[in-house]
Design a protein around this motif. Structure first.
Motif, mmCIF file in Angstrom:
data_model
loop_
_atom_site.group_PDB
_atom_site.id
_atom_site.type_symbol
_atom_site.label_atom_id
_atom_site.label_comp_id
_atom_site.label_asym_id
_atom_site.label_seq_id
_atom_site.Cartn_x
_atom_site.Cartn_y
_atom_site.Cartn_z
ATOM 1 N N VAL A 47 29.790 -47.211 -7.492
ATOM 2 C CA VAL A 47 28.500 -47.773 -7.147
ATOM 3 C C VAL A 47 27.943 -48.639 -8.276
ATOM 4 C CG1 VAL A 47 27.266 -45.704 -7.960
ATOM 5 C CG2 VAL A 47 26.192 -47.215 -6.267
ATOM 6 N N MET A 48 27.335 -49.765 -7.884
ATOM 7 C CA MET A 48 26.654 -50.653 -8.818
ATOM 8 C C MET A 48 25.199 -50.166 -8.913
ATOM 9 S SD MET A 48 28.289 -54.253 -7.468
ATOM 10 C CE MET A 48 27.578 -55.288 -8.757
ATOM 11 N N VAL A 49 24.905 -49.423 -9.954
ATOM 12 C CA VAL A 49 23.604 -48.759 -10.073
ATOM 13 C C VAL A 49 22.424 -49.737 -10.105
ATOM 14 C CG1 VAL A 49 22.224 -47.207 -11.522
ATOM 15 C CG2 VAL A 49 24.668 -46.735 -11.145
ATOM 16 N N PRO A 50 22.526 -50.917 -10.735
ATOM 17 C CA PRO A 50 21.361 -51.807 -10.762
ATOM 18 C C PRO A 50 21.055 -52.482 -9.430
ATOM 19 C CG PRO A 50 22.866 -52.276 -12.590
ATOM 20 C CD PRO A 50 23.597 -51.404 -11.620
ATOM 21 N N CYS A 51 21.923 -52.353 -8.439
ATOM 22 C CA CYS A 51 21.770 -53.114 -7.203
ATOM 23 C C CYS A 51 20.768 -52.487 -6.239
ATOM 24 C CB CYS A 51 23.128 -53.284 -6.527
ATOM 25 S SG CYS A 51 24.199 -54.442 -7.396
ATOM 26 N N GLY A 85 18.981 -57.144 -12.239
ATOM 27 C CA GLY A 85 18.893 -57.109 -13.691
ATOM 28 C C GLY A 85 19.307 -55.765 -14.238
ATOM 29 N N PRO A 86 19.375 -55.625 -15.548
ATOM 30 C CA PRO A 86 19.725 -54.339 -16.166
ATOM 31 C C PRO A 86 18.648 -53.304 -15.918
ATOM 32 C CG PRO A 86 19.005 -55.905 -17.834
ATOM 33 C CD PRO A 86 19.100 -56.671 -16.552
ATOM 34 N N ILE A 87 19.033 -52.045 -15.869
ATOM 35 C CA ILE A 87 18.034 -51.002 -15.616
ATOM 36 C C ILE A 87 17.353 -50.541 -16.905
ATOM 37 C CG2 ILE A 87 19.266 -50.264 -13.550
ATOM 38 C CD1 ILE A 87 20.114 -47.745 -15.044
ATOM 39 N N THR A 88 17.888 -50.923 -18.058
ATOM 40 C CA THR A 88 17.247 -50.571 -19.319
ATOM 41 C C THR A 88 16.038 -51.442 -19.620
ATOM 42 O OG1 THR A 88 18.929 -51.949 -20.403
ATOM 43 C CG2 THR A 88 19.261 -49.558 -20.446
ATOM 44 N N ARG A 89 15.844 -52.503 -18.869
ATOM 45 C CA ARG A 89 14.729 -53.435 -19.066
ATOM 46 C C ARG A 89 14.645 -53.910 -20.530
ATOM 47 N NH1 ARG A 89 12.110 -53.535 -14.372
ATOM 48 N NH2 ARG A 89 12.158 -51.692 -13.025
ATOM 49 N N PRO A 90 15.732 -54.454 -21.048
ATOM 50 C CA PRO A 90 15.743 -54.868 -22.452
ATOM 51 C C PRO A 90 15.027 -56.208 -22.642
ATOM 52 C CG PRO A 90 17.805 -55.467 -21.417
ATOM 53 C CD PRO A 90 17.007 -54.741 -20.370
ATOM 54 N N GLY A 91 14.742 -56.506 -23.881
ATOM 55 C CA GLY A 91 14.173 -57.807 -24.210
ATOM 56 C C GLY A 91 15.245 -58.867 -24.331
ATOM 57 N N ALA A 92 14.801 -60.098 -24.547
ATOM 58 C CA ALA A 92 15.731 -61.218 -24.645
ATOM 59 C C ALA A 92 16.704 -61.046 -25.802
ATOM 60 C CB ALA A 92 14.941 -62.516 -24.804
ATOM 61 N N SER A 93 16.299 -60.336 -26.845
ATOM 62 C CA SER A 93 17.164 -60.178 -28.018
ATOM 63 C C SER A 93 18.410 -59.350 -27.722
ATOM 64 C CB SER A 93 16.383 -59.521 -29.160
ATOM 65 O OG SER A 93 15.943 -58.225 -28.786
ATOM 66 N N SER A 94 18.421 -58.628 -26.597
ATOM 67 C CA SER A 94 19.595 -57.829 -26.232
ATOM 68 C C SER A 94 20.786 -58.691 -25.864
ATOM 69 C CB SER A 94 19.262 -56.924 -25.042
ATOM 70 O OG SER A 94 19.085 -57.695 -23.859
ATOM 71 N N GLY A 95 20.507 -59.907 -25.413
ATOM 72 C CA GLY A 95 21.579 -60.785 -24.961
ATOM 73 C C GLY A 95 22.091 -60.466 -23.573
ATOM 74 N N GLU A 117 25.549 -52.936 -28.766
ATOM 75 C CA GLU A 117 24.646 -51.785 -28.671
ATOM 76 C C GLU A 117 23.844 -51.821 -27.368
ATOM 77 O OE1 GLU A 117 24.841 -53.841 -31.232
ATOM 78 O OE2 GLU A 117 25.711 -52.583 -32.820
ATOM 79 N N ALA A 118 23.421 -53.013 -26.954
ATOM 80 C CA ALA A 118 22.676 -53.148 -25.705
ATOM 81 C C ALA A 118 23.584 -52.895 -24.513
ATOM 82 C CB ALA A 118 22.052 -54.546 -25.615
ATOM 83 N N ILE A 119 24.828 -53.341 -24.624
ATOM 84 C CA ILE A 119 25.818 -53.089 -23.568
ATOM 85 C C ILE A 119 25.989 -51.582 -23.374
ATOM 86 C CG2 ILE A 119 28.269 -53.225 -23.011
ATOM 87 C CD1 ILE A 119 27.061 -55.908 -22.640
ATOM 88 N N GLU A 120 26.223 -50.863 -24.462
ATOM 89 C CA GLU A 120 26.452 -49.422 -24.358
ATOM 90 C C GLU A 120 25.219 -48.704 -23.829
ATOM 91 O OE1 GLU A 120 27.643 -45.549 -27.082
ATOM 92 O OE2 GLU A 120 28.121 -47.566 -27.825
ATOM 93 N N ALA A 121 24.029 -49.119 -24.272
ATOM 94 C CA ALA A 121 22.800 -48.493 -23.780
ATOM 95 C C ALA A 121 22.661 -48.681 -22.272
ATOM 96 C CB ALA A 121 21.590 -49.068 -24.509
ATOM 97 N N GLU A 122 23.016 -49.857 -21.785
ATOM 98 C CA GLU A 122 22.936 -50.126 -20.355
ATOM 99 C C GLU A 122 23.940 -49.284 -19.579
ATOM 100 O OE1 GLU A 122 21.829 -51.648 -16.664
ATOM 101 O OE2 GLU A 122 20.770 -51.717 -18.593
ATOM 102 N N TRP A 123 25.170 -49.185 -20.078
ATOM 103 C CA TRP A 123 26.166 -48.330 -19.415
ATOM 104 C C TRP A 123 25.667 -46.891 -19.320
ATOM 105 C CZ3 TRP A 123 30.819 -50.079 -22.888
ATOM 106 C CH2 TRP A 123 31.296 -51.325 -22.439
ATOM 107 N N ARG A 124 25.179 -46.375 -20.435
ATOM 108 C CA ARG A 124 24.713 -44.983 -20.445
ATOM 109 C C ARG A 124 23.576 -44.784 -19.444
ATOM 110 N NH1 ARG A 124 26.385 -41.628 -24.519
ATOM 111 N NH2 ARG A 124 27.696 -42.600 -26.122
ATOM 112 N N ALA A 125 22.665 -45.736 -19.376
ATOM 113 C CA ALA A 125 21.546 -45.628 -18.446
ATOM 114 C C ALA A 125 22.030 -45.638 -17.003
ATOM 115 C CB ALA A 125 20.556 -46.771 -18.688
ATOM 116 N N GLN A 126 23.038 -46.449 -16.707
ATOM 117 C CA GLN A 126 23.571 -46.496 -15.346
ATOM 118 C C GLN A 126 24.231 -45.173 -14.964
ATOM 119 O OE1 GLN A 126 25.969 -50.054 -14.701
ATOM 120 N NE2 GLN A 126 24.407 -51.370 -15.609
ATOM 121 N N VAL A 127 25.016 -44.610 -15.868
ATOM 122 C CA VAL A 127 25.661 -43.327 -15.587
ATOM 123 C C VAL A 127 24.616 -42.228 -15.444
ATOM 124 C CG1 VAL A 127 27.264 -41.574 -16.443
ATOM 125 C CG2 VAL A 127 27.799 -44.003 -16.731
#
Length: 298
Positions: A47-51, A85-95, A117-127
């Protein structure tokens, strides 16, 4: 250490996972995953969690132990007008965000801009969101192959090892079907990640096959040719069945929707199921591989 993919049933040449990707993207993808899982022509999905349609399939998976559901780690939003969009709701600096505030439409842009670091945070949030919704997460895999990029593939495998949830990976990058999104990627970090997966006993696939999205509408797909002569030990089919009309896949992906809906229609037939069951390989799901790996590693 022995791997969950090392032992095959007696007499079987290949163990085959028939997988539904992009579950949660829309209602039609969810319907296809649930129907075909019950019918027996799909053995797992992710499943694509952000969808937008995540909650529908999460509810179904939480209430149905027969659904083998992983997380399709999502760093891209590739459709033209149907975005997420990402579920972590990061700022622009996350890339992680494009100029419109959505996930990037292509893997190359993620690689250029995103911070590991932002990539990993997003993965963890999705799981974590999937687990919190009651999904028995059987595996991790990667939308458009983005998690296998050399900048963070080590983190992808490490996350799977930490959570004791298999992260889909092949022994060679060239054997990973959706690698077209990783053109020019170096193989060194990938091979190091494979070594880490093997050392942990994680299942490592010999090949990942993928739906042919280049197929024109007037050309029928030859899935029998694709699956009829397998000789590898562990093979993963990254297919994309989608029931027609469900949350307007015809509008979401106007140039390619026929590939998804025709795949669903084929997999729904008794003729296809009978052919699949007549082949000299063993169908398996990701829950079985996960549980075997966990039992081997205590």
């Amino acid at each position: 250490m022995s791997s969950a993919g090392d032992s095959l049933p007696a007499g079987a040449a290949t163990r085959l996972v028939i997988h539904a990707d992009d579950v949660g993207m829309n209602h039609g993808a969810n319907r296809a995953f649930i129907e075909l899982s019950h019918f027996g022509t799909i053995t797992a999905g992710s499943v694509m969690v952000p969808c937008p349609w995540f909650s529908e399939v999460a509810e179904a998976a939480a209430g149905d132990a027969g659904l083998d559901c992983g997380v399709h780690l999502t760093l891209n939003s590739e459709m033209t007008h149907y975005r997420w969009g990402p579920i972590t709701r990061p700022g622009a600096s996350s890339g992680l965000l494009d100029s419109d505030g959505y996930l990037w439409p292509d893997v190359a842009s993620v690689r250029r801009h995103a911070h590991p670091e932002a990539i990993e945070a997003e993965w963890r949030a999705q799981v974590e969101r999937a687990l919190a919704a009651g999904v028995d997460v059987t595996h991790l895999d990667t939308h458009m192959g983005s998690a296998l990029a050399p900048e963070w593939c080590d983190r992808y495998v490490a996350l799977g090892i930490e959570l004791r949830i298999p992260a889909l990976i092949t022994g060679a990058l060239s054997a990973y079907g959706p690698m077209n999104h990783l053109a020019g990627a170096g193989h060194g970090p990938f091979l190091e990640a494979v070594s880490e997966a093997r050392s942990a006993g994680m299942p490592v696939f010999d090949e990942v096959l993928e739906t042919d999205f280049s197929r024109p509408r007037d050309q029928p797909a030859d899935y029998r040719d694709l699956l009829g002569d397998l000789d590898q030990r562990l093979v993963y089919c990254a297919f994309h069945p989608n029931a027609p009309g469900g949350a307007e896949i015809e509008v979401i992906e106007p140039a390619k929707f026929h590939v998804r809906t025709e795949e669903y229609e084929l997999f729904s037939t008794a003729r296809w199921k009978e052919w699949l069951e007549s082949q000299p390989y063993t169908l398996t799901g990701m829950r079985e591989l996960r549980d075997t790996w966990r039992s081997l590693t205590g």
